[in-house]
Design a protein around this motif. Structure first.
Motif, PDB file in Angstrom:
ATOM      1  N   GLN A 140       0.817  -1.060   0.134  1.00 57.90           N
ATOM      2  CA  GLN A 140      -0.075   0.418  -0.027  1.00 57.90           C
ATOM      3  C   GLN A 140       0.948   1.197  -0.395  1.00 57.90           C
ATOM      4  N   LYS A 141       1.777   1.103   0.385  1.00 50.64           N
ATOM      5  CA  LYS A 141       3.070   2.442   0.723  1.00 50.64           C
ATOM      6  C   LYS A 141       4.430   1.978  -0.567  1.00 50.64           C
ATOM      7  N   GLY A 142       3.693   1.334  -1.494  1.00 48.31           N
ATOM      8  CA  GLY A 142       4.324   1.317  -2.761  1.00 48.31           C
ATOM      9  C   GLY A 142       5.621   0.709  -2.749  1.00 48.31           C
ATOM     10  N   LEU A 143       5.661  -0.505  -1.697  1.00 52.70           N
ATOM     11  CA  LEU A 143       7.270  -0.811  -1.248  1.00 52.70           C
ATOM     12  C   LEU A 143       6.611  -2.849  -1.271  1.00 52.70           C
ATOM     13  N   ASN A 144       8.244  -3.011  -1.952  1.00 50.81           N
ATOM     14  CA  ASN A 144       7.670  -4.461  -2.370  1.00 50.81           C
ATOM     15  C   ASN A 144       8.687  -5.002  -1.093  1.00 50.81           C
ATOM     16  N   LEU A 145       8.241  -5.735  -0.162  1.00 52.14           N
ATOM     17  CA  LEU A 145       8.460  -6.570   0.856  1.00 52.14           C
ATOM     18  C   LEU A 145       9.150  -8.015   0.445  1.00 52.14           C
ATOM     19  N   VAL A 146      10.591  -7.831   0.368  1.00 49.93           N
ATOM     20  CA  VAL A 146      11.079  -8.543  -0.691  1.00 49.93           C
ATOM     21  C   VAL A 146      11.362 -10.301   0.246  1.00 49.93           C
ATOM     22  N   ASP A 147      12.413  -9.520   1.654  1.00 51.75           N
ATOM     23  CA  ASP A 147      12.281 -10.530   2.436  1.00 51.75           C
ATOM     24  C   ASP A 147      12.384 -10.073   3.826  1.00 51.75           C
TER      25      ASP A 147
END
Ligand code: CDP
Length: 208
Positions: A140-147
């Motif tokens: 939602q905040k424009g960030l991919n949580l990668v790991d």
């Protein structure tokens, strides 16, 4: 109650990172608590100190991965940036002298890092629940949580709770639009702009 001073394992020369990590961790622990995840967080005391409950630390680093990169790509030859078909949860031995090797369930039991298989199942379940909260929150905040890496401990009642910190020091965040790295990889890969990236992560969390 004990005082936790947030420090970084690999020191960077950029000032102010500890305070940013403390603020980011505080917001994320509050979010997780509000969504039913028990944590050691009590309150933020000042820029560099967080009050937390005392626990017996479980010496397992729980690594959660949504997208392949870093050691997963290096070790298994999965192309960097590949979206995994399902969320991968791995265990590493929290042991600097041994270089934090990978663990399977039998290793964990032989080393008596936990008493029962049930506790390993619980670590995996909690890690997935945390991912299910954080992944859409950051999207939602424009960030991919990668790991990211999680640590757990047992409180006075023997309950397993989330401990340590959650920050760009132990999570990888990639901007969804540009792919830009917004985490400690900026330091690891000599990209510069580490504190600016951490500030941006905090500002997105705060909706600024
Ligand atoms: O850094 P490297 O690529 O070797 O490690 P990784 O296993 O790909 O790291 C997976 C995730 O766990 C990354 O978000 C790391 O920042 C985090 N991690 C950590 O915070 N501390 C560790 N001791 C190991 C991994």
């Amino acid at each position: 109650m004990t005082l936790l001073r947030l420090t970084v394992k690999k020191k960077s020369s950029e000032a102010g990172k500890g305070a940013l990590n403390n603020k980011i961790s505080t917001e994320l622990f509050k979010l997780l608590e509000a969504n039913g995840i028990p944590t050691h967080f009590v309150k933020m005391l000042d820029d560099n100190h967080m009050l937390h409950t005392k626990v017996d630390v479980i010496l397992i680093e729980v690594i959660v991965r949504n997208i392949a990169t870093g050691s997963l790509s290096r070790n298994l030859g999965i192309e960097d940036g590949t979206v995994l078909p399902f969320t991968l949860v791995e265990f590493d031995y929290k042991n600097d002298a041994l270089g934090d090797p990978k663990l399977n369930d039998q290793h964990c039991l032989i080393l008596e890092l936990v008493e029962y298989q049930d506790e390993l199942d619980k670590l995996r379940r909690m890690a997935r629940q945390i991912n299910d909260i954080l992944k859409p929150y950051f999207a939602q905040k424009g960030l991919n949580l990668v790991d990211f890496k999680l640590e757990f401990g047992k409180d006075n009642n023997g309950n397993i709770i989330l401990i340590d910190e959650i920050s760009p020091d132990n999570c990888r965040f990639w901007d969804i639009e540009s792919g830009e790295k917004m985490d400690k990889d900026r330091f690891r890969q000599g990209l510069g702009g580490l504190t600016v990236a951490y500030e941006q992560v905090l500002n997105r969390i705060l909706g600024k």
